[in-house]
Write a protein that holds these residues in place. Structure first.
Motif, PDB file in Angstrom:
ATOM      1  N   TYR A 207       0.862  -1.188   0.000  1.00 31.61           N
ATOM      2  CA  TYR A 207       0.000   0.000   0.000  1.00 31.61           C
ATOM      3  C   TYR A 207       0.890   1.228   0.000  1.00 31.61           C
ATOM      4  O   TYR A 207       1.787   1.342   0.830  1.00 31.61           O
ATOM      5  CB  TYR A 207      -0.879   0.007   1.251  1.00 31.61           C
ATOM      6  N   PHE A 208       0.640   2.128  -0.948  1.00 28.60           N
ATOM      7  CA  PHE A 208       1.352   3.407  -0.982  1.00 28.60           C
ATOM      8  C   PHE A 208       0.378   4.528  -0.668  1.00 28.60           C
ATOM      9  O   PHE A 208      -0.734   4.561  -1.215  1.00 28.60           O
ATOM     10  CB  PHE A 208       1.905   3.685  -2.389  1.00 28.60           C
ATOM     11  N   THR A 209       0.779   5.458   0.151  1.00 29.40           N
ATOM     12  CA  THR A 209       0.045   6.702   0.276  1.00 29.40           C
ATOM     13  C   THR A 209       0.887   7.822  -0.312  1.00 29.40           C
ATOM     14  O   THR A 209       2.094   7.911  -0.049  1.00 29.40           O
ATOM     15  CB  THR A 209      -0.346   7.007   1.738  1.00 29.40           C
ATOM     16  N   ILE A 210       0.268   8.610  -1.174  1.00 26.49           N
ATOM     17  CA  ILE A 210       0.924   9.797  -1.714  1.00 26.49           C
ATOM     18  C   ILE A 210       0.139  10.991  -1.188  1.00 26.49           C
ATOM     19  O   ILE A 210      -1.022  11.194  -1.563  1.00 26.49           O
ATOM     20  CB  ILE A 210       0.946   9.798  -3.252  1.00 26.49           C
TER      21      ILE A 210
ATOM     22  N   GLY B 208       5.053   3.682   2.243  1.00 25.18           N
ATOM     23  CA  GLY B 208       4.601   2.395   1.742  1.00 25.18           C
ATOM     24  C   GLY B 208       4.660   1.348   2.841  1.00 25.18           C
ATOM     25  O   GLY B 208       5.562   1.366   3.680  1.00 25.18           O
TER      26      GLY B 208
ATOM     27  N   ASP C  23       1.934  10.541 -11.990  1.00 26.82           N
ATOM     28  CA  ASP C  23       1.497   9.192 -12.383  1.00 26.82           C
ATOM     29  C   ASP C  23       2.685   8.334 -12.819  1.00 26.82           C
ATOM     30  O   ASP C  23       2.742   7.135 -12.523  1.00 26.82           O
ATOM     31  CB  ASP C  23       0.464   9.260 -13.515  1.00 26.82           C
TER      32      ASP C  23
ATOM     33  N   ALA D 265       4.371   7.325  -9.641  1.00 26.06           N
ATOM     34  CA  ALA D 265       3.563   6.298  -8.960  1.00 26.06           C
ATOM     35  C   ALA D 265       3.790   4.943  -9.629  1.00 26.06           C
ATOM     36  O   ALA D 265       3.966   3.916  -8.954  1.00 26.06           O
ATOM     37  CB  ALA D 265       2.089   6.679  -8.989  1.00 26.06           C
TER      38      ALA D 265
ATOM     39  N   ALA E 106       5.433   1.561  -8.029  1.00 25.92           N
ATOM     40  CA  ALA E 106       4.797   0.246  -8.111  1.00 25.92           C
ATOM     41  C   ALA E 106       5.741  -0.776  -8.739  1.00 25.92           C
ATOM     42  O   ALA E 106       5.863  -1.909  -8.273  1.00 25.92           O
ATOM     43  CB  ALA E 106       3.501   0.340  -8.912  1.00 25.92           C
TER      44      ALA E 106
ATOM     45  N   PHE F 130      -2.976   2.130  -4.183  1.00 27.52           N
ATOM     46  CA  PHE F 130      -2.646   3.539  -3.954  1.00 27.52           C
ATOM     47  C   PHE F 130      -3.741   4.235  -3.164  1.00 27.52           C
ATOM     48  O   PHE F 130      -4.933   4.087  -3.464  1.00 27.52           O
ATOM     49  CB  PHE F 130      -2.449   4.266  -5.289  1.00 27.52           C
TER      50      PHE F 130
ATOM     51  N   HIS G 162      -6.660   1.344  -6.938  1.00 27.09           N
ATOM     52  CA  HIS G 162      -6.810   2.398  -5.949  1.00 27.09           C
ATOM     53  C   HIS G 162      -7.434   1.794  -4.700  1.00 27.09           C
ATOM     54  O   HIS G 162      -8.043   0.728  -4.739  1.00 27.09           O
ATOM     55  CB  HIS G 162      -7.689   3.540  -6.509  1.00 27.09           C
TER      56      HIS G 162
END
Lengths: 293, 293
Positions: free
Chosen positions: A131-134, A140, A213, A216, A220, A234, A268
């Motif tokens: 899981y990534f949070t931006i 992550g 993007d 991102a 990934a 994300f 997402h």
């Protein structure tokens, strides 16, 4: 012992606010409170007051970092060298367990998010996920077969090295790594640093979103090569469901046919309003309760 | 059941040679044979003949890749889409177990190496480690609390994105990623591609070795951020113990004070002649035997 009924507590410990909540065994919220993050003494006293007024059987605590997560070490349960004034060295778990006498599961906010997705969200049908949070920063978390990845410490995937988009000449916003890490080129504040405008005031056609993007996708791709998860999810405020097709296309460009990846690898967050962490914290409270019984 | 005595077998399955060996429970070698890698039918028949002549109770098989390692899937135990003629789709585990009727632990060659280091080498006193080999290609394996990291598939750390050394204008040698992955800029063949000379004919002051140490450091840095292991171990023919100080210095430059890492994080393989995988394969044979009993 069979547990027939219990109340779960969570603390979502962020740099600007803490969310405190309780829920029943089905994660139905019973009480919820949002407090702003003050000094550790004031903020933790608020937490203790809340859970004394609303008793729980265990607490899931997903925290801003860096934090000590290796059990059996001196740093376990503490906030480590954060730039946030006064918080470095705070013994989160010790303070709470001394006052409340319930088990506390302590992990990072992004680990709580990946756990929420794993238990009940986008990764609920697989055995491994990232899981990534931006958002203000980039973080992550990773899980494999129910265990968080991270040995000596928690992961710091947002600071991994980055190949710049060929058109992106931004000097970067990371105080440690400039434009040489993902956070430095793709976190929320980089949008205003590049354009002078906040993201919400910009047209989505602005090239800055194309760069984000791309980064991102590269995050990934890097995560896939280093962890081989079945899902990469994300969350955070900077990108949305609408960005996913472009992220997937850039991922395929980076891969260039080298590895075959699972269908629907990149998605997402399953939960609206970044609620993965809330679900994850309740599930971790439950895990802590079961481990203690 | 208490196992009182057993014989362990290994297959080190490489693209140019296979090493077959047996050992007692203390990993003392009993028989050993090296065969060249021919067609799957010929090569696996040699393996079967060897273990029929020298019976074992279990086999640890560390293989060149890509391979299917996710149990319960159709691909498990197979060589996947390798460019090596004839080998794609070979059912390694099925062929061996059908003929030999013993448990086979099947993993990548680098996972075998990291396991060897974890059981008896540079990582024997810690709970998590990453092992990189830099040779004809670049591969990485990771272990945490006795489990290999890798969910959908095995790791492909050598193909992770890379920030080029500012002086390095090499176009790269990876057929998939050019100079956009570690293997493309730091694997053994890149030395000759850059200089026209094999590495063993070059002075170690040649800048190419500086680049390779920089990329090794960046691989370690990337792995640390994605996996947070307690040890990062380098093996393979391209760099040696002598490179470690420069690799560590570059790592510190990349980190730039951001995270505190364990003392002696980055080390060279504990075993001479890249024997980590041999030890690891025997230990995995033992693990397979114990799991089956």
């Amino acid at each position: 012992m069979i547990i027939v009924s219990y109340v779960l507590g969570i603390i979502e410990a962020g740099g600007t606010k803490f969310v405190l909540a309780t829920a029943d065994a089905d994660y139905n919220i019973l009480q919820k409170k949002r407090i702003s993050t003050e000094t550790p003494a004031v903020t933790l006293a608020h937490c203790i007051d809340f859970f004394k007024a609303n008793p729980v059987d265990a607490i899931g605590l997903g925290s801003f970092g860096p934090i000590g997560i290796k059990q059996g070490t001196q740093d376990y349960g503490h906030i480590l060298a954060t730039p946030k004034p006064g918080w470095a060295g705070t013994d989160m778990v010790g303070t709470l367990t001394d006052a409340l006498h319930v088990p506390v599961f302590f992990t990072t906010d992004v680990n709580a998010s990946v756990y929420g997705e794993y238990i009940a969200g986008a990764a609920k049908d697989v055995d491994s996920a990232v899981y990534f949070t931006i958002g203000t920063g980039i973080g992550g978390g990773a899980i494999q077969d129910g265990q968080f990845v991270g040995g000596h410490a928690h992961l710091e995937m947002g600071h991994a090295p980055v190949m710049l988009h060929p058109d992106d000449h931004f000097a970067g916003g990371c105080p440690f790594h400039g434009n040489r890490c993902f956070e430095g080129v793709a976190a929320g504040p980089t949008i205003e640093l590049r354009t002078g405008e906040k993201g919400e005031n910009l047209d989505r056609d602005n090239p800055v979103f194309d760069y984000i993007d791309y980064y991102a996708a590269q995050m990934a791709w890097n995560a896939y090569l280093n962890l081989a998860p079945e899902k990469i999810i994300f969350g955070g405020s900077v990108i949305s469901e609408d960005d996913m097709p472009r992220v997937r296309a850039y991922f395929d460009q980076l891969n260039n046919g080298y590895v075959q990846v699972p269908e629907e690898l990149i998605v997402h967050s399953h939960f609206p309003d970044n609620a993965s962490a809330t679900v994850g914290d309740f599930a971790l409270a439950e895990a802590a309760l079961k481990a203690a019984n």
